[in-house]
Write an enzyme that holds these catalytic residues in place. Structure first.
Site, PDB file in Angstrom:
ATOM      1  N   GLY A  86       0.826  -1.199   0.000  1.00 28.98           N
ATOM      2  CA  GLY A  86       0.000   0.000   0.000  1.00 28.98           C
ATOM      3  C   GLY A  86       0.863   1.253   0.000  1.00 28.98           C
ATOM      4  O   GLY A  86       2.093   1.181  -0.123  1.00 28.98           O
ATOM      5  N   GLU A 107       9.979  -2.254   3.773  1.00 31.56           N
ATOM      6  CA  GLU A 107       9.165  -2.113   2.557  1.00 31.56           C
ATOM      7  C   GLU A 107      10.022  -1.638   1.384  1.00 31.56           C
ATOM      8  O   GLU A 107       9.855  -2.108   0.255  1.00 31.56           O
ATOM      9  CB  GLU A 107       8.019  -1.125   2.803  1.00 31.56           C
ATOM     10  CG  GLU A 107       6.954  -1.685   3.735  1.00 31.56           C
ATOM     11  CD  GLU A 107       5.902  -0.668   4.140  1.00 31.56           C
ATOM     12  OE1 GLU A 107       4.820  -1.084   4.532  1.00 31.56           O
ATOM     13  OE2 GLU A 107       6.172   0.551   4.074  1.00 31.56           O
TER      14      GLU A 107
HETATM   15  C1  5RP Z   1       3.349   1.009   6.243  1.00 31.26           C
HETATM   16  C2  5RP Z   1       2.986   1.604   4.950  1.00 31.26           C
HETATM   17  C3  5RP Z   1       1.617   1.366   4.426  1.00 31.26           C
HETATM   18  O1  5RP Z   1       1.705   0.786   3.168  1.00 31.26           O
HETATM   19  C4  5RP Z   1       0.912   2.668   4.319  1.00 31.26           C
HETATM   20  O2  5RP Z   1       0.942   3.286   5.582  1.00 31.26           O
HETATM   21  C5  5RP Z   1      -0.534   2.481   3.856  1.00 31.26           C
HETATM   22  O3  5RP Z   1      -1.249   1.847   4.858  1.00 31.26           O
HETATM   23  P1  5RP Z   1      -2.787   1.532   4.703  1.00 31.26           P
HETATM   24  O4  5RP Z   1      -2.922   0.540   3.613  1.00 31.26           O
HETATM   25  O5  5RP Z   1      -3.177   0.967   6.066  1.00 31.26           O
HETATM   26  O6  5RP Z   1      -3.495   2.822   4.428  1.00 31.26           O
HETATM   27  O7  5RP Z   1       3.745   2.268   4.297  1.00 31.26           O
HETATM   28  O8  5RP Z   1       4.643   1.374   6.617  1.00 31.26           O
END
Ligand code: 5RP
Length: 231
Positions: A86, A107
């Site tokens: 995400g 990530e």
């Molecule tokens: C975690 C991230 C997530 O991908 C980002 O915060 C998006 O999160 P969500 O899908 O809960 O909105 O970078 O470190």
């Protein structure tokens, strides 16, 4: 009528797993959108698909194990076929801010190791320019974090806040802390990423510049896919 954002995230996740083929090694992102993708991959595994996952957080690893997805040891030199994750913001050039969940370091390592990086968002994450409504997370070494924060403030002319959880500094899985930088608007994300990573103490930034291969957006009108070119 209020949009069901979780349904949009799930729709994007279901589209993303269509790109996963038998035998692939899959980088498993972190967050509420990636969670839907891990669950959908679990269904594929239970239906007989052979795949292995590289999780980007303990949270994702736990979910993947619950779903029956075999995981690859973190010490391996992986060849990841596709990483799916995400994002907190996506700009028109498909650059990202990530790290809202604090998993940005793993990530980025996983995205960088992947032959293909697929990004999943609901329509609210698309912005004309990065910054503004969402602070930029920067992972830094705890030693001297205050000085690192001052250097970041000097560079960006923006306020920097140490991320906390339950009244204490939030620590990442690598033992670092996160500084959230409240930038008005990021006009040149690549230049900013390079400048930030030159500051001693900075481990990684939540800017993912030129890394997206495919953007999948869950919208109220359906799922949209946008192929991108790495730059
Ligand atoms: C975690 C991230 C997530 O991908 C980002 O915060 C998006 O999160 P969500 O899908 O809960 O909105 O970078 O470190």
């Amino acid at each position: 009528m209020a949009m069901d954002l979780d349904a949009l995230k799930r729709a994007a996740a279901l589209k993303a797993v269509e790109y996963v083929r038998d035998g692939m090694v899959v980088g498993l992102g972190t967050g509420s959108t990636a969670k839907h993708m891990v669950m959908a991959l679990g269904e594929k595994v239970r239906s007989g698909m052979q795949l292995r996952g590289v999780p980007t957080s303990q949270e994702t690893a736990t979910l993947a194990r619950e779903q029956g997805i075999p995981l690859i040891d973190a010490d391996n030199a992986w060849v990841i076929d596709v990483a799916i994750d995400g994002a907190d913001q996506v700009d028109p050039a498909f650059n990202l801010i990530k790290g809202g969940g604090g998993a940005l370091l793993k990530e980025k390592i996983v995205a960088a190791s992947a032959k293909q990086f697929i990004v999943l968002v609901d329509q609210t994450k698309r912005v004309p320019a990065l910054g503004g409504s969402f602070p930029l997370p920067i992972e830094v070494i705890p030693f001297g974090w205050g000085s690192t924060a001052r250097a970041i403030e000097g560079l960006t002319k923006s306020s920097v806040i140490l991320r906390e959880r339950n009244g204490s500094p939030f620590h990442t899985e690598a033992g670092h802390v996160i500084l959230d930088v409240h930038l008005a608007r990021i006009d040149n994300p690549r230049e900013l990423e390079i400048a930030l990573t030159l500051i001693p103490g900075v481990v990684e930034t939540g800017l993912f510049v030129g890394r997206t291969d495919l953007l999948i957006v869950g919208t109220a009108k359906g799922v949209e896919t946008y192929p991108a070119t790495r730059t």
